[in-house]
Design a protein around this motif. Structure first.
Motif, PDB file in Angstrom:
ATOM      1  N   THR A 399      -9.224  -1.780 -18.900  1.00 49.66           N
ATOM      2  CA  THR A 399      -8.973  -2.884 -19.828  1.00 49.66           C
ATOM      3  C   THR A 399      -9.232  -4.189 -19.091  1.00 49.66           C
ATOM      4  OG1 THR A 399      -7.291  -1.613 -21.003  1.00 49.66           O
ATOM      5  CG2 THR A 399      -7.299  -3.993 -21.351  1.00 49.66           C
ATOM      6  N   ALA A 400     -10.070  -5.042 -19.653  1.00 48.12           N
ATOM      7  CA  ALA A 400     -10.518  -6.253 -18.965  1.00 48.12           C
ATOM      8  C   ALA A 400      -9.496  -7.383 -19.069  1.00 48.12           C
ATOM      9  CB  ALA A 400     -11.857  -6.714 -19.539  1.00 48.12           C
ATOM     10  N   TYR A 401      -9.740  -8.433 -18.288  1.00 49.97           N
ATOM     11  CA  TYR A 401      -8.831  -9.578 -18.159  1.00 49.97           C
ATOM     12  C   TYR A 401      -8.453 -10.164 -19.514  1.00 49.97           C
ATOM     13  CZ  TYR A 401      -7.135 -14.148 -16.498  1.00 49.97           C
ATOM     14  OH  TYR A 401      -6.375 -15.271 -16.252  1.00 49.97           O
ATOM     15  N   TRP A 402      -9.449 -10.538 -20.334  1.00 51.62           N
ATOM     16  CA  TRP A 402      -9.144 -11.180 -21.609  1.00 51.62           C
ATOM     17  C   TRP A 402      -8.693 -10.181 -22.664  1.00 51.62           C
ATOM     18  CZ3 TRP A 402      -7.857 -15.845 -21.348  1.00 51.62           C
ATOM     19  CH2 TRP A 402      -8.505 -16.757 -20.523  1.00 51.62           C
ATOM     20  N   THR A 403      -9.199  -8.944 -22.609  1.00 51.55           N
ATOM     21  CA  THR A 403      -8.761  -7.939 -23.571  1.00 51.55           C
ATOM     22  C   THR A 403      -7.275  -7.669 -23.440  1.00 51.55           C
ATOM     23  OG1 THR A 403     -10.951  -6.910 -23.338  1.00 51.55           O
ATOM     24  CG2 THR A 403      -9.263  -5.646 -24.498  1.00 51.55           C
ATOM     25  N   SER A 404      -6.776  -7.641 -22.209  1.00 50.64           N
ATOM     26  CA  SER A 404      -5.349  -7.404 -21.985  1.00 50.64           C
ATOM     27  C   SER A 404      -4.500  -8.562 -22.487  1.00 50.64           C
ATOM     28  CB  SER A 404      -5.082  -7.169 -20.488  1.00 50.64           C
ATOM     29  OG  SER A 404      -5.352  -8.346 -19.734  1.00 50.64           O
ATOM     30  N   ARG A 405      -5.128  -9.685 -22.786  1.00 52.27           N
ATOM     31  CA  ARG A 405      -4.411 -10.858 -23.290  1.00 52.27           C
ATOM     32  C   ARG A 405      -4.616 -11.056 -24.789  1.00 52.27           C
ATOM     33  NH1 ARG A 405      -5.187 -11.023 -18.114  1.00 52.27           N
ATOM     34  NH2 ARG A 405      -3.895 -12.325 -16.743  1.00 52.27           N
ATOM     35  N   GLY A 406      -5.108 -10.018 -25.453  1.00 50.80           N
ATOM     36  CA  GLY A 406      -5.180 -10.038 -26.906  1.00 50.80           C
ATOM     37  C   GLY A 406      -6.493 -10.452 -27.518  1.00 50.80           C
ATOM     38  N   TRP A 407      -7.492 -10.812 -26.691  1.00 51.94           N
ATOM     39  CA  TRP A 407      -8.793 -11.192 -27.240  1.00 51.94           C
ATOM     40  C   TRP A 407      -9.558  -9.941 -27.668  1.00 51.94           C
ATOM     41  CZ3 TRP A 407     -10.629 -16.301 -27.695  1.00 51.94           C
ATOM     42  CH2 TRP A 407      -9.762 -17.270 -27.187  1.00 51.94           C
ATOM     43  N   ALA A 408     -10.585 -10.143 -28.468  1.00 56.47           N
ATOM     44  CA  ALA A 408     -11.334  -9.028 -29.048  1.00 56.47           C
ATOM     45  C   ALA A 408     -12.013  -8.192 -27.973  1.00 56.47           C
ATOM     46  CB  ALA A 408     -12.376  -9.560 -30.034  1.00 56.47           C
ATOM     47  N   THR A 409     -12.157  -6.907 -28.258  1.00 59.39           N
ATOM     48  CA  THR A 409     -12.881  -6.012 -27.359  1.00 59.39           C
ATOM     49  C   THR A 409     -14.381  -6.089 -27.635  1.00 59.39           C
ATOM     50  OG1 THR A 409     -10.983  -4.507 -27.287  1.00 59.39           O
ATOM     51  CG2 THR A 409     -13.106  -3.625 -26.575  1.00 59.39           C
ATOM     52  N   GLN A 410     -14.754  -6.033 -28.892  1.00 59.14           N
ATOM     53  CA  GLN A 410     -16.141  -6.219 -29.304  1.00 59.14           C
ATOM     54  C   GLN A 410     -16.274  -7.651 -29.816  1.00 59.14           C
ATOM     55  OE1 GLN A 410     -18.338  -3.632 -29.018  1.00 59.14           O
ATOM     56  NE2 GLN A 410     -16.777  -2.180 -28.357  1.00 59.14           N
ATOM     57  N   ALA A 411     -17.183  -8.432 -29.258  1.00 60.06           N
ATOM     58  CA  ALA A 411     -17.239  -9.854 -29.610  1.00 60.06           C
ATOM     59  C   ALA A 411     -18.673 -10.342 -29.759  1.00 60.06           C
ATOM     60  CB  ALA A 411     -16.514 -10.682 -28.559  1.00 60.06           C
ATOM     61  N   PRO A 412     -19.365  -9.923 -30.840  1.00 57.76           N
ATOM     62  CA  PRO A 412     -20.690 -10.493 -31.103  1.00 57.76           C
ATOM     63  C   PRO A 412     -20.573 -11.963 -31.474  1.00 57.76           C
ATOM     64  CG  PRO A 412     -19.955  -9.162 -32.957  1.00 57.76           C
ATOM     65  CD  PRO A 412     -18.959  -8.945 -31.865  1.00 57.76           C
ATOM     66  N   ILE A 413     -21.556 -12.748 -31.069  1.00 58.86           N
ATOM     67  CA  ILE A 413     -21.545 -14.183 -31.366  1.00 58.86           C
ATOM     68  C   ILE A 413     -21.677 -14.383 -32.874  1.00 58.86           C
ATOM     69  CG2 ILE A 413     -22.829 -16.349 -31.081  1.00 58.86           C
ATOM     70  CD1 ILE A 413     -23.565 -15.356 -28.261  1.00 58.86           C
ATOM     71  N   LEU A 414     -20.816 -15.220 -33.428  1.00 57.19           N
ATOM     72  CA  LEU A 414     -20.816 -15.485 -34.866  1.00 57.19           C
ATOM     73  C   LEU A 414     -21.905 -16.495 -35.226  1.00 57.19           C
ATOM     74  CD1 LEU A 414     -16.952 -15.844 -35.313  1.00 57.19           C
ATOM     75  CD2 LEU A 414     -18.351 -13.834 -35.807  1.00 57.19           C
ATOM     76  N   THR A 415     -22.385 -16.422 -36.452  1.00 55.99           N
ATOM     77  CA  THR A 415     -23.364 -17.383 -36.940  1.00 55.99           C
ATOM     78  C   THR A 415     -22.694 -18.746 -37.085  1.00 55.99           C
ATOM     79  OG1 THR A 415     -24.526 -15.638 -38.139  1.00 55.99           O
ATOM     80  CG2 THR A 415     -24.964 -17.916 -38.815  1.00 55.99           C
ATOM     81  N   GLN A 416     -23.303 -19.757 -36.474  1.00 51.31           N
ATOM     82  CA  GLN A 416     -22.709 -21.096 -36.494  1.00 51.31           C
ATOM     83  C   GLN A 416     -23.809 -22.152 -36.593  1.00 51.31           C
ATOM     84  OE1 GLN A 416     -20.053 -22.675 -36.825  1.00 51.31           O
ATOM     85  NE2 GLN A 416     -18.338 -21.299 -36.418  1.00 51.31           N
TER      86      GLN A 416
END
Length: 523
Positions: A399-416
């Protein structure tokens, strides 16, 4: 002559004792703190810059800070969030030291115990972080000892009991000399650390001048018509490229001492030196990167030309085993790990281990000697800087640093999309009534951009030429409306047919959503 002493005890039968005035005691505490900081910085330059007490405590605070606090820091201070944190820690330390200085003449054991406790906090912060070694305790130990000695010696000036026939108490000149000597010690120790750091940097800089290899596959040139005149530069300079990470001090890595380990569920583990990495086949690609911390309309997006080893080459060399679904990467920045879907580095996109940026050796702030880059994914699940290990593994094992802090596991860049011209509250001139900006949907591409003025109907903007699906796309819109104040909103649709939603969301846990809006004035 102004008296520098205060009577500390007027109880019946107590022996009167002098102490300096409050201002002198405050100065003594601050000087002791400066000596401690100088000693800690000097020793850290020899051991590990990240073990400097201020940096170690700051890094620990970043690790334990709740997500809302981190969002607030990035949103409020931007890329200055780390200097603000270090400055805040230093201010708190100086306030505590000033208080201990006030106590030092009357309650010397209490004041000295306080200094020791501050040193202990530094030791714990430096040694409890992932990847720490026992040597990382030395800077805080040195800081604690320097602070103890400095405060103890200064607080003995003017601290003797006044009895019949005793020698006169030291004057303000003696106090000034004592505090000055302490401050000078702090300057020498801190300055020595700076000199050592600069010598190391100079040596590392000389060794990194190996140049860059020629790529076997070059990036396609950016079409001239991809740039809208007067708009944001299509390619972002190294100086202007955003930086978001957890490192309080930019790692300065000697390439001769660095290596990259590639292991895990593979048939042939590899350990590569920097020279060996540069000898592998290279590709060059123009790619737009985006940080998940980017608010709607925010600045944490940029495009550069990247040179690196494609992941397909790494996969071929190590022989990835069946069942792998995660690429788990480790940074030289203590404690930072990153979790990337294996599918994203093996599906043919230009995922790579980067060694060059905009035709130069990868800068320190951007991850030298090597970093990861995976088009279409936010950096916190793909962009490990100061890379030192890649482990092919499974999500149920790491489990990675940010995932363990509640951020998404799969994180494709959103259209912006974003309006860059004019700036919010800016002016649209009569002779050039053009709104312009950028839109991005990395690895999908932009199909259309629409703009709405004053809440009216959506109108299609003119798209500049496309330079690739992994790159942002510029747009423009001519508005010849009435003079006065107006609002403009923008939305983009990617090539999968998805249009940006109107409702705004926070960046946590998988990126901000919503339409960018500005207010502007027409002449």
């Amino acid at each position: 002559m102004t008296d520098t002493r205060e009577r500390t005890d007027s109880r019946p039968g107590a022996e009167p004792q002098d102490q300096p005035a409050a201002g002198w005691r405050l100065a003594a505490g601050l000087a002791a703190a400066a000596a401690a900081i100088g000693a800690g910085h000097g020793v850290a330059a020899l051991v590990n810059p990240n073990a400097s007490p201020l940096i170690a405590v700051g890094s620990s605070l970043i690790d334990v800070a709740p997500t809302p606090a981190k969002e607030f820091a990035v949103r409020t201070f931007g890329t200055a969030d780390k200097p603000v944190l270090v400055t805040g820690i230093a201010v708190v330390l100086l306030l505590i030291a000033a208080l201990l200085g006030l106590l030092a003449w009357r309650r010397r054991p209490v004041a000295l115990t306080g200094i020791a406790l501050l040193g202990a906090v530094g030791v714990l912060a430096a040694t409890l972080r992932p990847g720490a070694t026992p040597w990382d305790a030395l800077p805080s130990v040195a800081a604690g000892l320097a602070g103890l000695v400095a405060l103890d010696r200064v607080s003995r000036i003017g601290g003797r009991s006044r009895t019949a026939g005793s020698a006169p108490h030291p004057s303000r000149r003696a106090l000034l000399a004592g505090i000055g000597a302490t401050a000078l010690t702090a300057a020498v120790l801190g300055g020595g650390g700076i000199v050592v750091s600069q010598l190391r940097l100079a040596g590392a800089e000389a060794r990194r001048r190996l140049g860059l290899p020629s790529p076997g596959s070059r990036s396609a040139p950016v079409p001239a018509a991809a740039q809208v005149e007067g708009n944001t530069p299509f390619l972002t300079s190294i100086d202007d490229f955003y930086r978001v990470d957890i490192a309080l001090v930019t790692p300065r890595i000697d390439p001769d001492q660095w290596s990259l380990t590639i292991d895990g569920l593979v048939d042939r583990p590899l350990t590569l030196s920097y020279r060996q990495l540069l000898e592998l086949p290279m590709i060059e690609r123009n790619i737009t990167m985006t940080c998940v911390s980017n608010e709607v309309g925010g600045p944490y997006v940029g495009t550069a030309s990247w040179l690196g080893v494609p992941f397909t080459e790494i996969i071929k060399r190590v022989g990835v085993q069946t069942g792998v679904d995660q690429v788990f990467s480790y940074s030289s920045d203590q404690g930072y790990t990153c979790s990337t879907p294996y599918q994203a580095v093996s599906d043919g996109r230009d995922a790579m281990i980067v060694v060059g940026m905009n035709g130069e050796v990868l800068p320190d702030k951007n991850g030298f000697p090597a970093r990861m880059l995976v088009p279409g994914l936010y950096g916190f699940v793909s962009g490990t800087k100061w890379l030192e290990r890649i482990e092919f593994t499974r999500y149920d094992r790491r489990t990675a640093y940010w995932t363990s802090r509640g951020w998404a596991t799969q994180a494709p860049i959103l259209t912006q999309s974003r309006i860059d011209v004019p700036k919010s509250l800016g002016m649209l001139s009569k002779d050039k009534p053009v709104l312009a900006g950028v839109a991005w949907a990395q690895h999908r591409g932009i199909e259309r951009v629409e703009i709405r003025i004053d809440g009216g109907p959506w109108q299609q903007a003119t798209l500049a030429d496309e330079a690739g699906v992994d790159l942002w796309r510029q747009w423009s819109f001519v508005y010849r409306g009435p003079a006065g104040r107006h609002t403009a909103e923008v939305r983009a649709t990617d090539k999968s047919g998805k249009t940006q939603p109107e409702r705004r969301t926070k960046v946590f846990p998988s990126g901000a959503r919503g339409w960018h809006q500005i207010r502007f004035t027409v002449e």
